[in-house]
Design an enzyme around this catalytic site. Structure first.
Site, short mmCIF file in Angstrom:
data_model
loop_
_atom_site.label_atom_id
_atom_site.label_comp_id
_atom_site.label_asym_id
_atom_site.label_seq_id
_atom_site.Cartn_x
_atom_site.Cartn_y
_atom_site.Cartn_z
CG ASP A 38 9.91 0.38 -0.04
OD1 ASP A 38 9.33 0.06 -1.11
OD2 ASP A 38 9.82 -0.27 1.01
CE LYS A 65 2.74 -3.92 -1.42
NZ LYS A 65 3.69 -3.21 -0.53
C1 LIG Z 1 4.12 -3.98 0.67
C2 LIG Z 1 5.26 -3.35 1.35
C3 LIG Z 1 6.25 -4.13 2.00
C4 LIG Z 1 6.11 -5.62 2.11
O1 LIG Z 1 7.34 -6.25 2.26
P1 LIG Z 1 7.44 -7.83 2.01
O2 LIG Z 1 8.76 -8.19 2.55
O3 LIG Z 1 7.34 -8.02 0.51
O4 LIG Z 1 6.32 -8.49 2.69
C5 LIG Z 1 7.34 -3.46 2.54
N1 LIG Z 1 7.47 -2.12 2.46
C6 LIG Z 1 6.52 -1.34 1.87
C7 LIG Z 1 6.71 0.13 1.80
C8 LIG Z 1 5.39 -1.94 1.32
O5 LIG Z 1 4.45 -1.18 0.77
#
Ligand SMILES: *Cc1c(COP(=O)(O)O)cnc(C)c1O
Length: 397
Positions: free
Chosen positions: A184, A210
């Site tokens: 991720d 982000k």
């Molecule tokens: C910001 C973030 C998310 C957010 O997921 P969305 O489905 O876009 O709301 C998920 N995983 C991580 C590691 C994040 O930092």
């Protein structure tokens, strides 16, 4: 050398605000409003359904995927945009598990973002049959990789502490044990150079709102390594991932390569904003970006530690061991952050006790850090956080 004064001028930042929260929601690139207005008025307004072909809407998820690929060290043609990060993570994880059918363990760490862990748990429940999510402390991940692990699922840079995993080493360890990797990149893409292909990553996912500045609700991206691209089976088998969506066949046949990871209709207005936001990167060297972000973080840590002995650093000092954010811990972290925001220095609070600030050299410079440190020093030395107005928690922290 990248001209960061020029990139800063490309953003529309509110007067008087020092925005240290580009790691949560990037600011508005000046050209985005006009690009979105054009997509609305000229494309949607005048072309209507013809926009899918004439304005190239249907190709945008791949076209912008290639531009993101260049920022994360991925091969062109192997990244596609769509949905949200939680959905893309589920999709990558399901495909990866399917490729290791005799194994039942997803290995992750306790510092991972809860949504990633929740999605993995939900997937295990749906699959049944003994699938489990196993989490260990971030520093114990390497030793927990064994031949029961089907997939190593990690967020490269910890959302709370900024600690960064060694993607190359952990991917090698996972492969050595016969496991696949899902990385991720939520706090990596646009934050520092990422080398997906060189690290041998199998799957990767990330978000664009982000560090990539696509705006609230901007779509996520997914990467599948070329060696898996035509064999990975998508669990979310939507029509736009079909080999021939407009044949409207009753049976699903996965499309070629990364196209199979598409699910449904792409969010064109958000993609238009992302397209404008990606232009900011045209003159940016990611190594310059990394060097600038390290210098800003060093400056911030030194300034805060010198002025505020009660704030405890939660982020590694070592450059390679951190992403592009710095977190300090304090039992009154929530009130301290509210006091900061009231004085125009915007970061965020992360439960239970973290004051988190992101350092994004595209629009943050040394002068901003001086200002932020001055505000925090004033708040801590004069206990300005001790005010009932700073205790009330809003829905989004
Ligand atoms: C910001 C973030 C998310 C957010 O997921 P969305 O489905 O876009 O709301 C998920 N995983 C991580 C590691 C994040 O930092």
């Amino acid at each position: 050398m990248t001209d960061f004064a020029a990139t800063k001028a490309m953003f529309d930042l509110p007067q008087g605000m020092t925005y240290l929260d580009g790691n949560s929601l990037g600011p508005l690139p000046r050209t985005a409003a006009a690009r979105v207005a054009q997509a609305i008025t000229d494309e949607w307004g005048q072309m209507l359904i013809g926009g899918w072909n004439r304005a190239g809407w249907m190709d945008l998820p791949r076209k912008l995927g290639d531009r993101i690929a260049a920022l994360i060290g991925a091969e062109a043609g192997h990244v596609v945009l769509g949905d949200t990060l939680s959905i893309k993570l589920y999709q990558a994880l399901a495909s990866a598990l399917d490729m290791r059918p005799t194994r039942r363990v997803i290995l992750s760490d306790t510092g991972n973002f809860p949504s990633d862990l929740y999605m993995a748990t939900g997937l295990c429940r749906t699959l049944g049959d003994g699938y489990v999510l196993k989490t260990v402390a971030p520093e114990n991940v390497a030793e927990a990789i064994d031949d029961s692990v089907a997939v190593l699922m990690l967020t490269e840079a910890d959302y709370r502490t900024g600690r960064r995993h060694d993607m190359a080493a952990l991917t090698r360890a996972a492969h050595g044990a016969g496991a696949l990797t899902v990385w991720d990149l939520a706090h990596s893409a646009g934050a520092f150079p990422v080398h997906l292909a060189a690290c041998g990553a199998d799957f990767a996912v990330g978000c664009t709102y982000k560090y990539l500045n696509s705006g609230p609700g901007g779509p996520a991206f997914i990467y599948v390594a070329p060696r898996h691209a035509n064999t990975a089976r998508p669990a979310l088998s939507g029509w736009l991932g079909h080999e021939a969506p407009f044949a409207f066949d009753l049976d699903y046949r996965a499309g070629a390569g990364i196209d199979r990871m598409r699910v449904g209709t792409p969010p064109i207005l958000q993609l238009a904003a992302l397209e404008a936001a990606l232009d900011v990167w045209n003159g940016v060297d990611l190594n310059d970006l990394r060097a600038a972000s390290q210098a800003l973080m060093d400056q911030y840590i030194a300034g805060v530690e010198a002025a505020c002995p009660d704030l405890i650093l939660a982020t590694p000092r070592e450059h390679d061991a951190r992403g592009s954010q710095v977190s300090f811990r304090h039992s009154q972290a929530y009130a301290i952050m509210q006091a900061m925001i009231a004085r125009g220095v915007v970061g965020d609070f992360r439960a239970p006790d973290v004051i988190r600030c992101g350092f994004t050299p595209l629009f943050i410079d040394a002068g901003d850090v001086v200002r932020a440190v001055g505000v925090i020093a004033d708040i801590m030395q004069n206990q300005l956080w001790d005010n009932p107005a700073y205790q009330t928690r809003a829905k989004v922290t």
